[in-house]
Design a protein around this motif. Sequence first.
Motif: not given
Lengths: 81, 126, 90, 505, 499, 150
Positions: A64, A66-71
């Motif tokens: 999760s 990682a998703f935030f950082i990616a976005a």
Amino acid sequence: MIWQLDIILLLLVVICAAAAITVKNLFSATVLFGAFSFLMCMLWTEMGAVDVAFTEAAVGAGVSTAFFIAAIYQTSRRSKD
Amino acid sequence: MEFIISKYNYWMYIVLMMIGFYAMIAKKNLVKKLLGLNIFQWAIILFYVSIGVKKGGATIPIIAGGHGEMVHAVSAAQYLNPLPHVLMLTAIVVGVSTTGVALALIILIYRRFGTVEEDEILEALK
Amino acid sequence: MKFLALITSLLTGALLMYATIDFPVWGDPDSPASLHVSPRYIEKVMEETSVPNMVTAVLADYRGYDTMFETAVIFSAGIAVVMLIRRPRQ
Amino acid sequence: MDMEIIHSSRPAIAILVSLIAAFLILLTGERARNLREFWTILASVVKFSVVLSMVPFILEGKVIEYNILSISPGLSVQLKVDALGIIFGLTASFLWIITSFYSIGYVRSLKEHAQTRYFVCFAVALSATIGVAFSANMFTTFLFYEIITVCTFPLVAHKETPEAIRGARKYLTYLLGTSIAFQLLAVFMTYHVAGTLDFRYEGLLNGTRGSATDMILIIIFILYMAGITKAAMMPLHGWLPAAMVAPTPVSALLHAVAVVKTGVFVVVKVVLHIFGINLLTQLGLGTALAYFASFTIIVASVIALTQDNLKRRLAYSTISQLSYVILGVALLTPSGITGSIMHITLHAFGKITLFFTAGAIYVATHKTNVSELDGIGRQMPFTMLAFTLGALSMIGIPPLGGFISKWYLSLGAIEAKQLPILIVLAASTILNACYFMPIVYAAFFREPAPDPHHHGNPGKKIHEAPALMVVPLVLTATAALVLFFWPTFFLEIAGIALQNVTGGH
Amino acid sequence: MMTEHLPAIIIVFPLIMAFLINVAGWWSKKPCFYMALLAVTVSFLASLGILNTVLQSGTISYRFGGWEPPWGIEYLIDHLNAFMLVIVSGITLVTVLYSKKSIEQELPQKVPQFYTLFTLLMMGLLGITITGDAFNLYVLLEIASITGYALIGLGDEKAPLASFNYLIIGTIGACFYLLGVGYLYIMTGTLNMADLAQRLPALYSSNAIMAAFAFFMVGIAIKMAFFPLHVWLPDAYSHAPSTVSAYVASTMTKVGAYVMIRIMFTVFEPSFSIQLHPVTAIFGWVAAAAMMYGCILAVAQNDLKRMLCYIIIAEVGYIVLGVSVANRMGFTGAVLHILNDAFMMACLFMVVGAVYYKTGAKTIVDYRGMFRKMPFTSASFAIGALSVIGVPPTCGFFSKWYLVLGAIDARQWFFAAALLLSSLLSAVVFFRILQHMFFVPVESAHKHGNDEAAGLKRDEAPASMLIPIFITVAGILLLGAFSGRIISTVIQFTVPEGF
Amino acid sequence: MIQRTENIIIRTICRILIPAIQLFGLYVIAHGHGSPGGGFQGGCILAASFILMVIALGLEETKRRFTEKLNNIFSSLGVFVYAWTGWMCLLLGANFLDYSVLSAILPADPIKARYLGMFSIEVGVGITVMAVMVSLFIDLVTGGKHGEGL
């Protein structure tokens, strides 16, 4: 279960949550959220919910975040509030 | 006093939930809203997991020595209540899925408006 | 707006706290949640499913239907994101 | 009172005929106009024949019933043909034949647009009118009542000019608004009080006086009267003059027969079959309604005097004449009721003639104002002769049908010992004469105004509208004349209707 | 042999088809539509089968994994479930038929994903209506929501923002529901609805149960866009792709209403929600406000789709009003209105979509003279509109009939008046459009010389769109005529005891 | 973040670490019955290994090993395995997901068949979770330019 540990973890969780929504830098917020997740994970282990804690470790603290950082990487890292 | 102490876990979850809820409504930044949403969901998960707790010597819900062939009698008080854990596994997955979709929407919004601040987007719409 | 949000969340919190008064004591082994449905999972899991991890047993068998939808949720999130932002191959 | 009930699908067929025709017209469209017009004519003739075929049963004192569908206990779409309904049905379906011919002449000579829509809506409106005439309960009535409103809306807005659209909007606002807000509420309350909506000869609400307070019954009555705006009672009459923007055949049939007559017909139904003579007498509402109607009669006539546009003058005349029907039934006396039933038919023949002539004048000369009609009688002798007959019938002068209904109405007023009403009738006769006779006088005895476009004296030359228009209006005028001499047929049916509601004495 | 498994098939078959559609999409886009159609058809037939079984032999119980109820997940299908299943799957079938052209035009690159998600969305909605387990309902609610967010986010420029806001608010709703389930669980220890209904009455005075009920109601009110928690709906539905708005508009709020009825009258007893805590009384007033608000704001809209969205808010008000008057008539009206409204909204939104497909028209002014251009579509719109207004003999009239009678039976004159007034307001709303559609002012048509020059050449929507529209129109007309039969065969059994 | 890194230390460590992580993920899936873990957790760990691969070795290289199409098919396949297991039970005459009847086709008694049935669905869950998490991550991190190869 040790109730002192429990209370300390709970307080830390609340502090992390409050900090995550207060800081202006979204990366910091996300990292704080990751910490929040990790503390949650510990809290649950401590409460005996090992499966939930395991999932939380894999998802909340890992994927999760990682998703935030990616976005955020794709958008902008500043936040006005 | 007794009654406050005996349920401190629930009070903390309520505080956490309020933080998340506040962030969802009050924050203008979409990512912040989403963080608030996650905190909100995680608070509910904390609540559920708290339901499953049993004081008085209950252990994690995995039967000790279960790999052996013999099945010995087990009493309910020995182990934690597994049902809330199961429910929360599902809830975590749902939370992550929601987060994924929301992040995709945020990226789309950023592509169109160049910002993720709600007031700036509304400004751009006019 | 912020003030309104604060009021709303405080009200919600107050409602929750009000409700908590009637809860069984935290960790009470005799609370309804520990007495009604779950004992069967704990006591019969080995003889009915031969799986020592109750969480897995309940997740995949007693409430396996939920888990199927849980997987479907993940799946639909994946498809949703693909549909929303993936640009098609040229 | 026992009545033989015949179950037959004839009333349903009478309704369906024009619906099917509407569908065929829509299918045929502009491509084959003659075929399209053929459907209209065919449907109108068939419809009339079907209605006519039911007359013998009615004359024998029987009732024809047909249940279309039951919705719930006490609530169904049901048809019932009785004496009251058949009079209205006969009038409407007969006049549809004549109007069809007239319409064809009218739209063709004016090269109107959207003719298919026009004929489709016309057919549907007629279908619903017959539905109202033959409905067995208030629910069915309301259903068809609303259909009429909706499908005449395109007819009123037909010209699509801003004025037409404004008029149509007003039309719809009045009709739909009041019927939903008041009439429907009244229907609901009736259902709530009585548990059913069937029309009963002694009055549906008659037996409920014990269970419902008088106040509620009075409220229901007021709601009905406010809701049935199609009857154009003042102060809710504003839609009728506004709707005069419609093409003349529409005004003729719909605003002399279908729409407005549906209104008064429903009022009659409500008074006689929902409330019943006894209940209204006990509540004292009949007299109140009678005075209300009287007010409309006089005021509308006075306003008619001031109108220069011929169709608007006719519209106000209609408003006043419709209130005759209401007045008659509100008197709650046998002669009054007979008069009002007769007036539904007799006024229809007279008024449709007048509208036809207005249309014919417009088609032939493009004149719409009363002040422009000087000497037009020489140019259009047949038309203006018919106009004269129609006007005389409106006024109620003996050799014409209008006299009969007025006679009965006056008798009714005497029976009810309502001297003021008698005076109202007399006054309105004079007023009628005041606004119609000058037109007749001007048409025949004034010199036409010199026309700037035509030199010489065009007024001398006979220049009638197309025969397809003139023949119908002559026919209706003749009918108005004939009905004076042979009213027995209608009187007999009206007698049966009266017998039903008074229980034979 | 398969009939006893229909409750599983109706859900699982579309689920499996959803995966297959996704996989098949990698090779070719063509079969996706047909596979989705197959999935939906099977579900529809299954729902008919279920309804038939329920009508003949009463409540069906289906146990997943073979575990008896409080331990395993159970489907307990009574008349209300079966009825809702038929509505939802029927509307889906119509919408799928309709979607073909519109998706090919609006989302040509995303056909396989679209149908995958669409099938999943239908599965979610069907699952919500069929399930007898409170937590299972939450999971299915989330499936329906997540697919819904994604499908709505696919719409025009503003769609992602609208969808995001919907996501935030919708998740609050779902989380409130989850909280409610949690509170019930902590007090009773069970998640099965039937079991809950048995164990709850002893606890009715507890604060926790009251709070749980409050959270349920707020959560569901958000999901069904009940005033004043409707704020997400107009944006979300008006910016979505046409097929999606047609589908979600006609089913989602209705399913929400169904869940509300379930919670109010099955999980809790009617006595709880009517006498003990008079929420129904409050709901009644709010519903009346919703009807007024929805209709008034609809008058103010220029964008047609947005206007219909406000009409939905009003329609939700009708349904809730019918439930809240708490008597047989009102409840019948509410359930009937769920059915009718599904058809009306499907019809209207499909027409708007078809017009958009052909002409790109969005605002009311764009609809000027649409009758000349698309006569059948416009006529269908007119019928749908008349039904919303409640003009007989369309079906909208009949449900309003029962609703008003219910209000009168409950001696709530104000509600009856509000119902009629909102009918009037919707008449204002719709006749404004109908006037534009059917009448071109003569000057403007003549200014351009003739109809063709004014862009009024006849150009009807493709048959694959017209046929579904006609089906809904036929539905609107026939449901009105057969409403008596529908009530006597199905709806009267759905009325809770004590009404 | 998603470019191929040339740092030899990172590359080597990743080469060693990734199979280890994957092995652990498989272990978690397979051993979910007796210890904490199961399809979901194991799937996440497997996904993490691919995410690490993306971060360390770059998207191009990852996509060569785990193509877009494969990913998509996997995400369907997992749930399909799950639903199909349930469907098999149905075809064998029991209710949906009643694994005990699988003993008819599996070499096990009904109780053990439940164990195996659960194993099969855990595998399904694992496959789906892995594939979806990877695809979610790649989509989010590239902003959807998945197909354009950056």
